[in-house]
Motif scaffolding. Structure first.
Motif, PDB file in Angstrom:
ATOM      1  N   ASN A  81      29.256  -8.627  19.346  1.00 44.15           N
ATOM      2  CA  ASN A  81      30.040  -9.124  18.505  1.00 44.15           C
ATOM      3  C   ASN A  81      29.529 -10.157  17.540  1.00 44.15           C
ATOM      4  OD1 ASN A  81      32.467 -11.221  17.942  1.00 44.15           O
ATOM      5  ND2 ASN A  81      33.608  -9.336  18.577  1.00 44.15           N
ATOM      6  N   SER A  82      29.733  -9.994  16.348  1.00 44.19           N
ATOM      7  CA  SER A  82      29.045 -10.997  15.499  1.00 44.19           C
ATOM      8  C   SER A  82      29.637 -12.606  15.752  1.00 44.19           C
ATOM      9  CB  SER A  82      28.782 -10.792  13.958  1.00 44.19           C
ATOM     10  OG  SER A  82      30.012 -10.449  13.524  1.00 44.19           O
ATOM     11  N   ASN A  83      30.931 -12.549  15.713  1.00 42.79           N
ATOM     12  CA  ASN A  83      31.665 -13.851  15.945  1.00 42.79           C
ATOM     13  C   ASN A  83      31.343 -14.426  17.098  1.00 42.79           C
ATOM     14  OD1 ASN A  83      32.919 -13.377  13.207  1.00 42.79           O
ATOM     15  ND2 ASN A  83      34.577 -12.356  14.088  1.00 42.79           N
ATOM     16  N   ASP A  84      31.362 -13.959  18.297  1.00 49.15           N
ATOM     17  CA  ASP A  84      30.948 -14.402  19.337  1.00 49.15           C
ATOM     18  C   ASP A  84      29.599 -14.877  19.467  1.00 49.15           C
ATOM     19  OD1 ASP A  84      33.496 -13.784  20.232  1.00 49.15           O
ATOM     20  OD2 ASP A  84      32.962 -12.123  21.468  1.00 49.15           O
ATOM     21  N   ARG A  85      28.593 -14.110  18.746  1.00 48.61           N
ATOM     22  CA  ARG A  85      27.267 -14.284  18.850  1.00 48.61           C
ATOM     23  C   ARG A  85      26.994 -15.648  17.845  1.00 48.61           C
ATOM     24  NH1 ARG A  85      25.647  -9.599  16.988  1.00 48.61           N
ATOM     25  NH2 ARG A  85      25.195 -10.447  14.842  1.00 48.61           N
ATOM     26  N   LYS A  86      27.423 -15.770  16.887  1.00 42.31           N
ATOM     27  CA  LYS A  86      27.591 -16.846  16.010  1.00 42.31           C
ATOM     28  C   LYS A  86      28.125 -18.130  16.662  1.00 42.31           C
ATOM     29  CE  LYS A  86      28.043 -14.581  11.603  1.00 42.31           C
ATOM     30  NZ  LYS A  86      29.068 -14.529  10.369  1.00 42.31           N
ATOM     31  N   LYS A  87      29.096 -18.042  17.439  1.00 45.77           N
ATOM     32  CA  LYS A  87      29.646 -19.324  18.150  1.00 45.77           C
ATOM     33  C   LYS A  87      28.745 -19.758  19.234  1.00 45.77           C
ATOM     34  CE  LYS A  87      33.711 -20.651  21.184  1.00 45.77           C
ATOM     35  NZ  LYS A  87      34.640 -20.207  21.688  1.00 45.77           N
ATOM     36  N   ARG A  88      28.265 -18.719  20.026  1.00 48.00           N
ATOM     37  CA  ARG A  88      27.316 -18.968  21.091  1.00 48.00           C
ATOM     38  C   ARG A  88      25.946 -19.537  20.555  1.00 48.00           C
ATOM     39  NH1 ARG A  88      25.865 -21.639  24.726  1.00 48.00           N
ATOM     40  NH2 ARG A  88      24.476 -20.705  26.534  1.00 48.00           N
ATOM     41  N   TYR A  89      25.404 -19.020  19.527  1.00 46.46           N
ATOM     42  CA  TYR A  89      24.115 -19.316  19.017  1.00 46.46           C
ATOM     43  C   TYR A  89      24.276 -20.730  18.416  1.00 46.46           C
ATOM     44  CZ  TYR A  89      22.172 -14.782  19.666  1.00 46.46           C
ATOM     45  OH  TYR A  89      21.825 -13.538  19.984  1.00 46.46           O
ATOM     46  N   LYS A 149      13.540 -15.718  21.267  1.00 52.10           N
ATOM     47  CA  LYS A 149      12.939 -14.341  21.843  1.00 52.10           C
ATOM     48  C   LYS A 149      14.149 -13.345  21.639  1.00 52.10           C
ATOM     49  CE  LYS A 149      11.577 -12.579  26.268  1.00 52.10           C
ATOM     50  NZ  LYS A 149      11.250 -12.853  27.864  1.00 52.10           N
ATOM     51  N   THR A 150      15.203 -13.575  21.626  1.00 51.93           N
ATOM     52  CA  THR A 150      16.255 -12.385  21.517  1.00 51.93           C
ATOM     53  C   THR A 150      16.282 -11.989  19.930  1.00 51.93           C
ATOM     54  OG1 THR A 150      17.743 -13.372  23.107  1.00 51.93           O
ATOM     55  CG2 THR A 150      18.685 -11.789  21.227  1.00 51.93           C
ATOM     56  N   LEU A 151      16.334 -12.970  19.140  1.00 53.36           N
ATOM     57  CA  LEU A 151      16.177 -12.459  17.788  1.00 53.36           C
ATOM     58  C   LEU A 151      15.012 -12.105  17.361  1.00 53.36           C
ATOM     59  CD1 LEU A 151      18.442 -15.597  16.373  1.00 53.36           C
ATOM     60  CD2 LEU A 151      19.205 -13.067  16.647  1.00 53.36           C
ATOM     61  N   TYR A 152      13.899 -12.572  17.800  1.00 49.13           N
ATOM     62  CA  TYR A 152      12.578 -12.083  17.439  1.00 49.13           C
ATOM     63  C   TYR A 152      12.546 -10.413  17.868  1.00 49.13           C
ATOM     64  CZ  TYR A 152       7.574 -11.069  17.401  1.00 49.13           C
ATOM     65  OH  TYR A 152       6.361 -10.250  17.159  1.00 49.13           O
ATOM     66  N   PHE A 153      12.973 -10.108  19.007  1.00 44.39           N
ATOM     67  CA  PHE A 153      12.848  -8.798  19.369  1.00 44.39           C
ATOM     68  C   PHE A 153      13.952  -7.907  18.786  1.00 44.39           C
ATOM     69  CE2 PHE A 153      10.939 -10.086  23.868  1.00 44.39           C
ATOM     70  CZ  PHE A 153       9.867  -9.748  23.658  1.00 44.39           C
ATOM     71  N   TYR A 154      15.094  -8.409  18.429  1.00 40.73           N
ATOM     72  CA  TYR A 154      16.041  -7.607  17.756  1.00 40.73           C
ATOM     73  C   TYR A 154      15.466  -7.311  16.267  1.00 40.73           C
ATOM     74  CZ  TYR A 154      20.479  -6.041  15.678  1.00 40.73           C
ATOM     75  OH  TYR A 154      21.300  -5.426  15.161  1.00 40.73           O
ATOM     76  N   GLN A 155      14.694  -8.325  15.595  1.00 37.36           N
ATOM     77  CA  GLN A 155      14.250  -8.147  14.290  1.00 37.36           C
ATOM     78  C   GLN A 155      13.015  -7.075  14.424  1.00 37.36           C
ATOM     79  OE1 GLN A 155      11.884 -11.805  12.949  1.00 37.36           O
ATOM     80  NE2 GLN A 155      12.514 -11.240  10.890  1.00 37.36           N
ATOM     81  N   GLU A 156      12.273  -7.032  15.457  1.00 33.83           N
ATOM     82  CA  GLU A 156      11.325  -6.120  15.506  1.00 33.83           C
ATOM     83  C   GLU A 156      11.980  -4.587  15.601  1.00 33.83           C
ATOM     84  OE1 GLU A 156       7.642  -6.492  15.914  1.00 33.83           O
ATOM     85  OE2 GLU A 156       8.471  -8.376  14.807  1.00 33.83           O
ATOM     86  N   GLU A 157      13.219  -4.472  16.286  1.00 26.74           N
ATOM     87  CA  GLU A 157      13.670  -3.392  16.602  1.00 26.74           C
ATOM     88  C   GLU A 157      14.198  -2.789  15.085  1.00 26.74           C
ATOM     89  OE1 GLU A 157      16.905  -2.975  19.222  1.00 26.74           O
ATOM     90  OE2 GLU A 157      15.980  -4.024  20.877  1.00 26.74           O
ATOM     91  N   HIS A 176      20.163  -9.695   9.963  1.00 20.76           N
ATOM     92  CA  HIS A 176      21.325 -10.238   9.326  1.00 20.76           C
ATOM     93  C   HIS A 176      21.099 -11.723   8.890  1.00 20.76           C
ATOM     94  CE1 HIS A 176      25.271 -11.907   8.481  1.00 20.76           C
ATOM     95  NE2 HIS A 176      25.636 -10.969   8.365  1.00 20.76           N
ATOM     96  N   LEU A 177      21.272 -12.247   7.701  1.00 21.69           N
ATOM     97  CA  LEU A 177      20.922 -13.605   7.309  1.00 21.69           C
ATOM     98  C   LEU A 177      21.371 -14.793   8.277  1.00 21.69           C
ATOM     99  CD1 LEU A 177      19.779 -15.203   5.218  1.00 21.69           C
ATOM    100  CD2 LEU A 177      21.995 -15.248   3.964  1.00 21.69           C
ATOM    101  N   ALA A 178      22.580 -14.518   8.810  1.00 22.52           N
ATOM    102  CA  ALA A 178      23.195 -15.627   9.915  1.00 22.52           C
ATOM    103  C   ALA A 178      22.230 -15.652  11.205  1.00 22.52           C
ATOM    104  CB  ALA A 178      24.613 -15.250  10.245  1.00 22.52           C
ATOM    105  N   ASP A 179      21.753 -14.683  11.621  1.00 22.52           N
ATOM    106  CA  ASP A 179      20.708 -14.380  12.674  1.00 22.52           C
ATOM    107  C   ASP A 179      19.479 -15.114  12.286  1.00 22.52           C
ATOM    108  OD1 ASP A 179      22.770 -13.248  14.413  1.00 22.52           O
ATOM    109  OD2 ASP A 179      22.151 -11.197  13.764  1.00 22.52           O
ATOM    110  N   LYS A 180      19.127 -14.655  11.156  1.00 19.25           N
ATOM    111  CA  LYS A 180      17.854 -15.198  10.631  1.00 19.25           C
ATOM    112  C   LYS A 180      17.686 -16.869  10.897  1.00 19.25           C
ATOM    113  CE  LYS A 180      14.430 -14.996   7.194  1.00 19.25           C
ATOM    114  NZ  LYS A 180      13.965 -14.541   5.920  1.00 19.25           N
ATOM    115  N   MET A 181      18.959 -17.242  10.059  1.00 22.42           N
ATOM    116  CA  MET A 181      19.047 -18.764   9.979  1.00 22.42           C
ATOM    117  C   MET A 181      19.183 -19.165  11.532  1.00 22.42           C
ATOM    118  SD  MET A 181      21.539 -18.806   6.725  1.00 22.42           S
ATOM    119  CE  MET A 181      22.276 -20.561   7.198  1.00 22.42           C
TER     120      MET A 181
END
Length: 168
Positions: free
Chosen positions: A85-93, A110-118, A127-132
Motif C-alpha cells: 500500500n503506497s500510503n502505508d509505505r510512505k508513512k512508514r518510510y 536494500k528494499t528499494l534497491y531490490f525493487y528498483q532492480e525488479e 516511483h518518484l516518491a520511492d526514489k526520493m
C-alpha cells in the motif's frame, strides 16, 4: 549534553557541527539553543532549544569506525521492508527517515534497491516518491559513513561491496 565543536547527526539534515550554544531572549524569556551548521550542504543554520527533549533527541553523535564496519557487515542480513500500500509505505518510510535508525535505513535502501532492480528488468522505473526515499536514506547513511571513515563519498560503495564480499 553536547559541546561546541561536536560533530553530530541531526535527523534528515545529516552531518552538522555544533558551532555554539547560545541564549536568545523572546518576550522576556531566555532559552538556550544548540546552533547546528550543516557540514555538507548550504542549508541554513539550525537552532535547537536545549530544553526541548523531542528536538534534542533528534541530535545524535556520529558512529565510530567500528560501528560503521559492523553495520556494513550486517547489511546482507537485513530484511527488506516493502509495503504494498503506497500510503502505508510512505508513512512508514517517512518514520524511518525521521528516526534515522541505521539498521532501518539499511533495510529501506536494500528494499528499494531490490525493487528498483525488479522494475528495471521489466522496463519500468521506481516511483518518484520511492526514489526520493531511497536517495534521502542513502544521503543520511552514506554522509555519516564517509565522514567517520575519512573517505570520499564516491569511495563508499566500493568499500561496502569489498567488506561484504570479504565476509562471504
Amino acid at each position: 549534553m553536547f559541546k561546541v565543536k561536536d560533530i553530530v547527526i541531526y535527523t534528515t539534515e545529516g552531518l552538522c557541527k555544533i558551532t555554539e550554544i547560545c541564549s536568545q531572549d523572546f518576550n522576556g524569556h531566555s532559552t538556550d539553543y544548540y546552533v547546528l551548521k550543516p557540514m555538507l550542504s548550504n542549508r541554513p543554520t539550525i537552532f535547537v532549544p536545549v530544553d526541548n527533549e523531542q528536538l534534542v533527541e533528534r541530535i545524535r553523535p556520529v558512529l565510530s569506525a567500528d560501528e560503521v564496519h559492523k553495520l556494513i557487515k550486517a547489511m546482507p542480513d537485513q530484511e527488506t521492508i516493502w509495503i504494498e500500500n503506497s500510503n502505508d509505505r510512505k508513512k512508514r518510510y517517512k518514520e524511518i527517515l525521521s528516526d534515522s535508525d541505521h539498521l532501518e535505513l539499511v533495510s529501506l535502501i536494500k528494499t528499494l534497491y531490490f525493487y528498483q532492480e525488479e522494475l528495471q528488468d521489466s522496463g519500468k522505473k521506481l516511483h518518484l516518491a520511492d526514489k526520493m526515499f531511497m536517495e534521502e536514506a542513502e544521503k543520511i547513511l552514506y554522509e555519516e559513513f564517509a565522514y567517520v571513515l575519512d573517505i570520499e563519498p564516491s569511495q563508499l560503495i566500493p568499500l561496502i561491496v569489498g567488506v561484504i564480499e570479504a565476509d562471504e
